[in-house]
Design a protein around this motif. Sequence first.
Motif, short mmCIF file in Angstrom:
data_model
loop_
_atom_site.label_atom_id
_atom_site.label_comp_id
_atom_site.label_asym_id
_atom_site.label_seq_id
_atom_site.Cartn_x
_atom_site.Cartn_y
_atom_site.Cartn_z
N ALA A 184 30.07 35.42 41.56
CA ALA A 184 29.34 35.11 40.33
C ALA A 184 27.83 35.17 40.51
O ALA A 184 27.07 35.04 39.54
N ILE A 185 27.34 35.38 41.75
CA ILE A 185 25.90 35.41 41.98
C ILE A 185 25.24 36.55 41.20
O ILE A 185 24.04 36.54 40.94
N GLY A 186 26.05 37.54 40.81
CA GLY A 186 25.52 38.65 40.02
C GLY A 186 25.09 38.25 38.62
O GLY A 186 24.44 39.04 37.93
N ARG A 187 25.42 37.03 38.18
CA ARG A 187 24.98 36.57 36.85
C ARG A 187 23.50 36.22 36.83
O ARG A 187 22.93 36.03 35.75
N LEU A 188 22.88 36.09 37.99
CA LEU A 188 21.45 35.78 38.05
C LEU A 188 20.69 37.08 37.81
O LEU A 188 20.21 37.74 38.73
N GLU A 189 20.55 37.46 36.56
CA GLU A 189 20.03 38.77 36.20
C GLU A 189 18.56 38.96 36.54
O GLU A 189 18.08 40.09 36.62
N LEU A 190 17.82 37.86 36.75
CA LEU A 190 16.40 37.97 37.10
C LEU A 190 16.17 38.07 38.60
O LEU A 190 15.02 38.16 39.05
N LEU A 191 17.23 38.06 39.39
CA LEU A 191 17.12 38.03 40.85
C LEU A 191 16.40 39.27 41.37
O LEU A 191 16.76 40.41 41.06
N GLU A 192 15.37 39.03 42.20
CA GLU A 192 14.61 40.12 42.82
C GLU A 192 14.80 40.14 44.33
O GLU A 192 14.80 41.23 44.94
N ARG A 193 14.97 38.97 44.95
CA ARG A 193 15.10 38.91 46.40
C ARG A 193 16.27 38.00 46.75
O ARG A 193 16.30 36.83 46.37
N LEU A 194 17.24 38.52 47.53
CA LEU A 194 18.39 37.75 48.00
C LEU A 194 18.48 37.92 49.52
O LEU A 194 18.80 38.99 50.02
N LEU A 195 18.17 36.84 50.24
CA LEU A 195 18.09 36.87 51.69
C LEU A 195 19.11 35.88 52.25
O LEU A 195 18.94 34.67 52.14
N LEU A 196 20.17 36.38 52.88
CA LEU A 196 21.26 35.54 53.39
C LEU A 196 21.52 35.79 54.88
O LEU A 196 22.55 35.38 55.41
N GLY A 197 20.62 36.45 55.57
CA GLY A 197 20.85 36.88 56.94
C GLY A 197 21.04 35.75 57.94
O GLY A 197 20.53 34.64 57.78
N LYS A 198 21.80 36.04 58.98
CA LYS A 198 22.04 35.15 60.12
C LYS A 198 22.63 33.82 59.68
O LYS A 198 22.08 32.75 59.90
N ASN A 199 23.80 33.91 59.08
CA ASN A 199 24.62 32.75 58.75
C ASN A 199 26.05 33.05 59.20
O ASN A 199 26.26 33.88 60.10
N TYR A 200 27.01 32.39 58.61
CA TYR A 200 28.42 32.61 58.96
C TYR A 200 29.25 32.92 57.72
O TYR A 200 30.40 32.55 57.62
N PHE A 201 28.64 33.61 56.76
CA PHE A 201 29.35 34.02 55.56
C PHE A 201 30.46 35.02 55.92
O PHE A 201 30.29 35.85 56.82
N THR A 202 31.57 34.95 55.21
CA THR A 202 32.69 35.86 55.43
C THR A 202 33.06 36.51 54.11
O THR A 202 32.59 36.12 53.04
#
Length: 644
Positions: A49-67
């Motif tokens: 659902a993160i795609g609903r943030l239509e104004l999003l310009e920068r999404l930085l999720l590096g170096k975590n443990y997301f699967t």
Amino acid sequence: MGFSLPNLQELNLAYNTFRGTLPSSIINASKLYMIDLSVNSFTGSIPIAIGRLELLERLLLGKNYFTAEGSELDFLSSLTNCRKLRTLAFAYNPLQAFLPASVGNLSTSLQTFEAFGCGIKGIIPSGIGNLINLQRLALDMNELNGNIPTALGKLQNIGQLYLEDNRLQERIPQELCLLKNIEELYLSKNQLSGIIPPCLGDMSSLTWLFLDSNTFTSTIPLTLWNHKSLIVLNLSSNILIGNLPLSIGHSDSPLTGLDLSFNRLSGDIPSSIGGYQMLNKLSLAHNNLQGSIPESLGKLISLELLDLSQNNLSGVIPRSLETLRHLEYLNLSFNRLQGEIPSRGRFRNFTASSFMDNKDLCGEPKLAVLPCRSKQKESRTLSSLKYILPAIASIIGLVVAVYLLRKHRKHIRTNVEPPSVLKLTRISYYELVRATESFDESNLIGKGSYGSVFIGKLSDGVNVAVKVFDLLSEGAIKSFNVECEVLRNIRHRNLVRIISSCTNLDFRCLVMEYMSNGSLEQWLYSHNNQLSLVQRLQIMIDVASALEYLHHGLPTPIIHCDLKPSNVLIDEDMHARVCDFGISKIFGEEEFRLRTTTLGTIGYMSPGKALLIPCFFLLSSYSTANSTAYYGICRSVKYTHSFA
């Protein structure tokens, strides 16, 4: 969070130790244009659902443990709604999934796409070429396969393209040469093959080019040597051929790093290479270069590393190298250099490891070479040789035997084609599994104290012997390390050559030449095999030559410690090859005097009888009628090697 802070525009939690999942309620903060959760310990999946943030310009999720929940990275499909997205980075997360084809539908405003070190599988979708404003694409350190898509040639604004450390195959597409603004191109550690496209030299903005650790088989394009902006060029660990051109080293080049090691380059090193005034790292090791080391290398005033080892270079070491004030690493080992080793400048700091296996070098004792003699002493020594000449009579018996042997071999080998040459290549664990049919027992050809040996057929049709070490066996890892230490620095026609090795946390193996005629033990004690007198004599000489090389032909002697018929293999031409260095010892002089322990396994004979071993075990199975003459030949071999 999203319900309490509906007007939130920026969320920056990077470089902390937050853990847990990313709350799905964050989508209620519909004004968010920047989310930075980099370098934390977040887990779970990235909400679709993160795609609903239509104004999003920068999404930085590096170096975590997301699967990833499914086989594809579904959150990328939802981000196609974010038409203002400029930066997308989720590197170093254990996603282990495929890139969806919808990645080509992301916003054309996207400038940065970072997804390295995520275990991403499958092919690179061709739709990624639709991201025409992309400036940085980093998909390195994944498990991508297939070809490099030609659609990447549409990324006219890209400056950095990182695809190294994957499993990409086939050729480099010509379309990559359309990337006129690219500065950094990394294609290292893949399975790319064919030629290096000459048009890469026409990419005027290119500064860093890494094509190492592939299987390119062409010559190096001349266009690369005429490049005006290239700073680092790494073409090492390929199968490149040809000579280095005389045009190398033009003075206006900004080149600071040049690595052409582990190829098959030949010819001389051009003196024009001294024109690279800014060069600080130069490696031409493990090639077939010949001739002398050019004096012009002394002009490389910024040089910090120089590696010319494992070639066929001859002549003296240029005194001009003494002027290189910044030289920290020098390796001239395993060549045919001669004369005095320079002693001034940075040469005061270098050790014997920089000059190993150059038998005609001389210098200080700490360099493990002979001391240099004055011309007067040399003349006196040469004149005294005439008194030694009578000793040649002691080898007449062997000379006659070798003459008869060669005459016989010439007769029987008239129409025999030369054996094929094994290619030097990098072999993966998966290739070995395929080659040995998952190490099936039907391919087992030998078993020892520390592991088993399997026959395997590589993808190019070459048969190899794969020695797999049993890591549960005590001493197996030590045996593997000893074999690697010994085999990496020995080269002799009567020693089994190593092709490659393969290691990980729970697997160790050596890949070696396959000897089609088995071991000497099989020939001596099998009713189906018979050796003629000439063949036995040849095997004796081969084994003795191998031992003489190990004992006297290296700066540091190597004692095999387990020489016996089962460790002597026979190649297709009935020549002997000594193998299995698992319990070998690398000895200095002090260790020779102190060592008294008897080593070896059943069938082994002590080092004191080493030169007579082939005589004894070959004589033991030969007819009594020939024993007297045969023992005389053995004595001749013994005394000849003692004299040498």
